[in-house]
Every structure is written in structure tokens, then in C-alpha cells.
Write an enzyme that holds these catalytic residues in place. Structure first.
Site, short mmCIF file in Angstrom:
data_model
loop_
_atom_site.label_atom_id
_atom_site.label_comp_id
_atom_site.label_asym_id
_atom_site.label_seq_id
_atom_site.Cartn_x
_atom_site.Cartn_y
_atom_site.Cartn_z
N GLY A 1 -1.58 0.01 2.36
CA GLY A 1 -1.97 1.14 3.40
C GLY A 1 -2.97 2.07 3.15
N ARG A 2 -3.66 1.98 2.16
CA ARG A 2 -4.94 2.55 2.16
C ARG A 2 -5.86 2.04 1.02
NH1 ARG A 2 -3.06 7.92 -1.69
NH2 ARG A 2 -1.52 6.78 -2.85
N ASP B 1 -2.22 8.56 6.25
CA ASP B 1 -3.56 8.65 6.60
C ASP B 1 -4.61 7.68 5.96
OD1 ASP B 1 -3.43 9.47 4.13
OD2 ASP B 1 -4.12 11.68 4.54
N ARG C 1 0.88 -8.64 -6.29
CA ARG C 1 2.12 -7.81 -6.86
C ARG C 1 3.10 -8.99 -6.82
NH1 ARG C 1 0.46 -2.38 -5.56
NH2 ARG C 1 -1.86 -2.67 -5.17
N ASP D 1 6.80 -3.69 -5.88
CA ASP D 1 5.05 -3.62 -5.10
C ASP D 1 4.32 -2.93 -6.03
OD1 ASP D 1 6.85 -1.44 -4.18
OD2 ASP D 1 5.03 -0.59 -3.68
N ASN D 2 4.68 -2.49 -7.01
CA ASN D 2 3.57 -1.78 -8.12
C ASN D 2 3.68 -2.76 -9.59
OD1 ASN D 2 3.06 0.07 -6.21
ND2 ASN D 2 4.59 1.65 -7.31
N ASP E 1 -1.62 0.61 -10.24
CA ASP E 1 -0.84 1.52 -9.21
C ASP E 1 -0.23 2.81 -10.14
OD1 ASP E 1 -1.58 0.20 -7.05
OD2 ASP E 1 0.45 0.25 -6.00
P1 AMP Z 1 2.88 3.73 -3.72
O1 AMP Z 1 4.08 4.43 -3.87
O2 AMP Z 1 1.47 4.79 -3.90
O3 AMP Z 1 2.85 2.31 -4.44
O4 AMP Z 1 2.94 3.35 -2.22
C1 AMP Z 1 3.80 2.75 -1.35
C2 AMP Z 1 3.32 2.38 -0.20
O5 AMP Z 1 2.67 3.32 0.69
C3 AMP Z 1 2.08 1.25 -0.31
O6 AMP Z 1 2.31 0.18 0.70
C4 AMP Z 1 0.86 2.23 0.08
O7 AMP Z 1 -0.15 1.37 0.52
C5 AMP Z 1 1.53 3.09 0.91
N1 AMP Z 1 0.78 4.51 0.94
C6 AMP Z 1 0.70 5.47 0.06
N2 AMP Z 1 -0.07 6.39 0.25
C7 AMP Z 1 -0.52 6.10 1.70
C8 AMP Z 1 -1.38 6.67 2.37
N3 AMP Z 1 -1.71 8.10 2.12
N4 AMP Z 1 -2.01 6.18 3.49
C9 AMP Z 1 -1.53 4.76 3.78
N5 AMP Z 1 -0.41 4.26 3.15
C10 AMP Z 1 -0.16 4.66 2.00
MG MG Z 2 1.85 1.10 -4.80
#
Ligand code: AMP
Ligand code: MG
Length: 517
Positions: free
Chosen positions: A100-101, A133, A198, A269-270, A279
Site C-alpha cells: 500500500g505504500r 496515504d 511474503r 503478510d509480515n 516489516d
Molecule cells: P503493516 O501492518 O505495516 O504491515 O501494513 C499492513 C497493510 O497496510 C499493508 O498492506 C500496508 O501496505 C498497508 N499500509 C500501512 N500503512 C499504509 C499507508 N500509510 N498507506 C498505504 N498503505 C498502508
Molecule cells: Mg506489512
């Protein structure tokens, strides 16, 4: 950088999303979507890992470095993409997640370290941003940058980091999710790993019954990243693949337990298919020993991802992966054998590491109990894990005395409360050491190589972040440098090897972190 050789196997060999719009959507039948980084206002380098730059063959002094690794400029061979993946979050299937980013830039063929994929984290929105974002804040970017380099030097498998670049843009975050959003400086980390695949990359097509894509992904992964088993007949190859992922994950869990690292968000996913730490979010390091501790405030209630539970969660996640891979297997038996191999590998590796931390050359009968007893004493006394093990090497095994461990205690009351069981344990331990075949020199060498003096304590990272937010990057640079030699005593660096100070015990960023990054 003209010498960089890109070989973008992932995007060349796997199906792309035909839709190239940025809008958030479900993406099926594709392993990734094409997407370029969104430019930022004013890139400024915060820190660069010289070693990773050298590994890739990139000159960190080139004038366009900040522009490139903030996503404002590109070099020949780079091509942007976001991976499609799903995942189980906190034990529940969450459907499609995806990058997502994070935006992949391609795979570099290095001179000595094989294929290395580059990825910008915080580079802007993608079809997987789900309304968020696409950005990352400076504090979490520094945490990821420093910790991945620190883990590498501790000998723990991990993704690495080339750089942190401040974007010059502000990002709004509600850090404690309590209705107080505030602007913070934004940043982008360039992450580096042979692959960012992943468990969730395989779970997503499987959840949709897309066995063809699942098979393509497994074929690609084995061909590209597990070449040693690629020539096996398909059924055997698939079994060997799952077994290899299982044993790598087991070794990773044993490493985390050895150094006192708590990942904090072990969602599927991590978890890396290559068995790398991946991550870095609300992770933390054990200061006072406590198997129930988690740094992640989002997980405060159930503590699913607490320190002592990580090996169990590794198994849980492999079960989810096994379930996802099952359409490629005629029976569940090879998958069950892979899970069994996880348990065996974890137990053997953890026993070997635990013995090495105590300076014992080979584990023998009774050591299990000695180690379990020590964990009990450490929990009861809340001693600092890193200091305790490091200082244990100075114990006089002919006249054991707890005095050498004084620096590990957080309070006098705890020291007194645990003094009797600790003395008893030290006596037992000293006797075991005297009976061991290792010489004094061998024991000390083993202990110093197994017990780091420097780890990225949460408060140390936060202090470096506080400075960097004021424009002073010296704290980041100092930690990066010291953490390159975590097992060596470094003159003048005692201030980075002490107990967590009292003020940091309950401070946000030091012991409490949310997923908000
Ligand atoms: P995480 O918990 O950081 O591993 O993220 C879980 C999911 O949320 C993943 O698909 C990330 O890409 C998405 N994600 C986390 N933060 C953001 C952000 N600021 N903008 C877009 N996607 C995000
Ligand atoms: Mg992640």
C-alpha cells in the site's frame, strides 16, 4: 551507478495487473500492479548504509542520490511496481492487503550478493493503499533503517536498508489512535532483499481459488530463490519448498529469541518466504526479561505477538501457508512433515543457541532444565536480558557470586527478591561449566559471540529520532556505526550499552509503539 545491472525477474515472469490506474481496488489474476513513486517536495538524505551501497555498487555521494531514493528520479532499468498479497492479521483472514505504500524498483544483480530487490517504503499511493496515504513518517523510517542494519550485524536474517531520505513533506498521523492527529516529517526508506515475497503472496490467490497463479508464484519462487531444489520432480519439489520455508522460519524464531527481539506484528503478510525479518513496525527489544512483553500497543489486550509466543506464532503462520499451498499437494502429509520439521528445527536451534549463550560447547542432558530455570529466575527478577548474558561471562566459575551481575538489575528490591534462586542457579551453572569440555578461552569466545553488548534498545532509537526530527542526524549515524559491531566492546560507547533509563520505561516510542507509522 551506471554500472547497476537490473534483472527484473519478478515483473518479467509473473502476470501484471492490466489496469494501471492508482485507484484502490481488488486485483485478481495478477502478482503485482505497475505503479511509479509519487514525487516528494524536497528530498534530503538522513542516513545511508555504506555497506549496502557497496553491495549494490551505488555511489552514495552521487548528487542525485536523494532524488532517486525518494522516488523523484529514476535510473535506467528501474521500473515501479506494487505486489499483490493478502494475509491473516491477528489471527483472522483480512483478504487483499498488498504493497500500500512500498514500491518495488527492480532487482539488481550484485557482484557478490546475488539478486537484490530494491523497494521504497513510503513512496506514495498504490492500488493497495485502501484509503491510506501511501506515506511513512521519519520516526518509523529511522527505526526500520537502523534495526534492519543492526539485525544483519547480529547475524539475524533480515531485509536490509540502503537509505533513509526525508521527503520535505508532512504526513499526518494519530500516533496513539486517540483522536489527536498531528503533522510529522515524512521519509522514505530504500529496503533491500533478495525478495520481498511474503506468506501472504501465496495466500491471496489461494483464497480466491486461483490455483494457476498460486502455482506460477511457487514455480517462480523456487526457480529464482531456491535453485537447489528446482530440479526435483514437482511433488517432491513442492514438499521440499514448504519444508525449507518451515526450517528457515524456525531458525529465524530461534534467532529472535536469542537476541531478545520482538517483532510486534507477526501477521502472515509480515512473514518472509525467505525466512528474513521483514516489516519493522512496532518492534521492540527486551530490556527487563519478560516473555509476556510486547511493544505493540495495538496488541496490548491479547498479547498475541508477545516475546515468548513468537515460536508458536511462527508455527501458526506456517499452518496458514500450508493451507494456502494445499491445492498444489495431493495429500496433507508432506505439509504436515514440513510443520514437524519446523518444531524439530526450532527446538534443536533454540537449544543450541541457549547453550551457546551460556558458553556451553554442546548441549547435554539436564541443560534444558538449567536453561528453563534461568528463564524463571530472569522473569522473576526482571533482569536486563542483554546485560545479564553479557556479564555472565565474567562469572568466576570456581567461586560464583552474583556481584558480577549487579548492572543487570532494574531495582534493588528485585535484586534482593531473587538473590536466593539466582545464587542457587549460579552454583549449578558454575558446576556445569566446570564439567564442560570447553576451555575457559573457548567458553568466553562462545559467550561473546552469542551475547551482544549493543542492541537497538527502544529508547536509543527514540533519542536518535528526537534529534533527527530537529535536523540533527548524528544520533542515527552513531547508532548505525556502533551497531555494526554488536559483539565487540567499543571504547567510548558505554552510554549505548546500559540499562534502559527509568524515564523511558513507559514513554511512547520507547516501550509503547502503535502500528501507526
Ligand atoms: P503493516 O501492518 O505495516 O504491515 O501494513 C499492513 C497493510 O497496510 C499493508 O498492506 C500496508 O501496505 C498497508 N499500509 C500501512 N500503512 C499504509 C499507508 N500509510 N498507506 C498505504 N498503505 C498502508
Ligand atoms: Mg506489512
Amino acid at each position: 551507478m551506471t554500472g547497476l545491472r537490473f534483472d527484473n525477474a519478478f515483473t518479467r515472469e509473473l502476470p501484471a495487473d492490466p489496469d494501471t490506474h492508482l485507484a484502490s481496488r481488488q486485483v485478481s489474476g495478477a502478482a503485482f500492479s505497475w505503479v511509479e513513486p509519487t514525487p516528494v517536495a524536497a528530498p534530503r538524505i538522513v542516513a545511508v548504509s555504506g555497506e549496502v551501497a557497496a553491495m549494490l555498487g551505488i555511489d552514495p555521494a552521487r548528487p542525485d542520490f536523494a532524488e532517486i531514493f525518494a522516488g523523484n528520479a529514476s535510473i535506467p532499468g528501474m521500473t515501479g511496481y506494487a505486489m499483490a498479497y493478502g494475509g491473516h492479521q491477528f489471527g483472522h483472514w483480512a483478504g487483499q492487503l498488498g504493497d500500500g505504500r512500498a514500491i518495488g524498483l527492480g532487482e539488481v544483480l550484485t557482484a557478490h550478493d546475488g539478486r537484490q530487490e530494491l523497494q521504497l517504503k513510503g513512496a506514495g499511493r498504490t492500488p493497495y493503499s485502501r484509503g491510506a496515504d501511501g506515506r511513512a513518517v521519519l520516526r518509523s523510517s529511522i527505526r526500520e533503517f537502523l534495526c534492519s542494519e543492526a539485525m544483519h550485524h547480529l547475524g539475524v536474517p533480515t531485509t536490509r536498508a540502503l537509505s533513509v531520505v526525508a521527503t520535505g513533506d508532512q504526513v499526518v498521523r494519530d500516533v496513539m489512535y486517540d483522536g489527536n492527529p498531528a503533522p510529522e516529517p515524512g521519509a522514505i526508506v530504500c529496503r533491500v532483499a533478495p525478495s520481498f515475497l511474503r506468506f501472504g503472496n501465496y495466500e491471496l490467490p489461494s483464497s480466491r481459488g486461483d490455483t494457476a497463479l498460486l502455482r506460477q508464484l511457487v514455480d517462480f519462487t523456487v526457480r529464482t530463490h531456491f535453485p537447489a531444489i528446482d530440479a526435483l520432480p514437482e511433488a517432491e519439489r513442492n514438499a521440499a519448498f514448504f519444508r525449507e520455508v518451515s526450517t528457515r522460519t524456525a531458525r529465524l524464531m530461534a534467532e529472535w529469541m536469542r537476541v531478545g527481539f520482538v517483532h510486534g506484528v507477526m501477521n502472515t503478510d509480515n512473514l518472509s518466504i525467505l525466512g528474513l525479518t521483514i516489516d519493522y513496525g512496532p518492534y521492540g527489544w527486551i530490556d527487563d526479561f519478560n516473555p509476556d512483553w510486547t511493544p505493540n500497543t495495538t496488541d496490548r489486550q491479547h498479547r498475541r505477538y508477545r516475546f515468548g509466543n513468537q515460536p508458536q506464532i511462527g508455527y501458526w503462520n506456517l499452518q496458514a501457508l500450508a493451507q494456502a499451498l494445499s491445492p498444489l499437494f495431493d495429500s496433507a502429509e508432506p505439509l504436515q512433515r514440513g510443520l514437524d520439521a519446523y518444531v524439530e528445527t526450532f527446538e534443536a536451534t533454540d537449544a543450541a543457541y541457549s547453550a551457546a549463550k551460556l558458553g556451553l560447547l554442546h548441549a547435554r542432558d539436564g541443560d534444558d532444565e538449567l536453561i528453563a530455570d534461568l528463564r524463571g529466575v530472569l522473569t522473576a527478577g526482571g533482569m536486563d536480558m542483554t546485560i545479564f548474558y553479557r556479564d555472565l561471562a565474567s562469572l568466576d566459575v570456581h567461586a560464583p557470586h552474583a556481584g558480577v551481575l549487579g548492572a543487570a538489575f532494574y531495582s534493588e528490591a528485585q535484586r534482593v527478591a531473587v538473590s536466593e534462586p539466582l545464587d542457587a542457579w549460579l552454583k549449578q551453572y558454575a558446576q556445569r561449566v566446570r564439567e564442560d569440555e570447553a576451555s575457559e578461552g573457548e567458553r568466553l569466545a562462545l559467550m561473546h559471540a552469542s551475547n551482544p553488548r549493543y542492541v537497538l534498545r527502544n529508547y536509543l532509537a527514540q533519542q536518535a529520532i528526537d534529534k533527527a526530527e530537529q535536523g540533527d542526524n548524528s544520533g542515527v549515524t552513531e547508532l548505525l556505526e556502533v551497531l555494526r559491531y554488536p559483539y565487540e566492546a567499543q571504547p567510548g560507547k558505554d552510554h549505548l550499552a546500559g540499562r534502559r533509563p527509568d524515564w523511558a520505561r513507559d514513554r511512547v516510542g520507547c516501550s509503547m509503539l502503535s502500528c501507526c507509522s
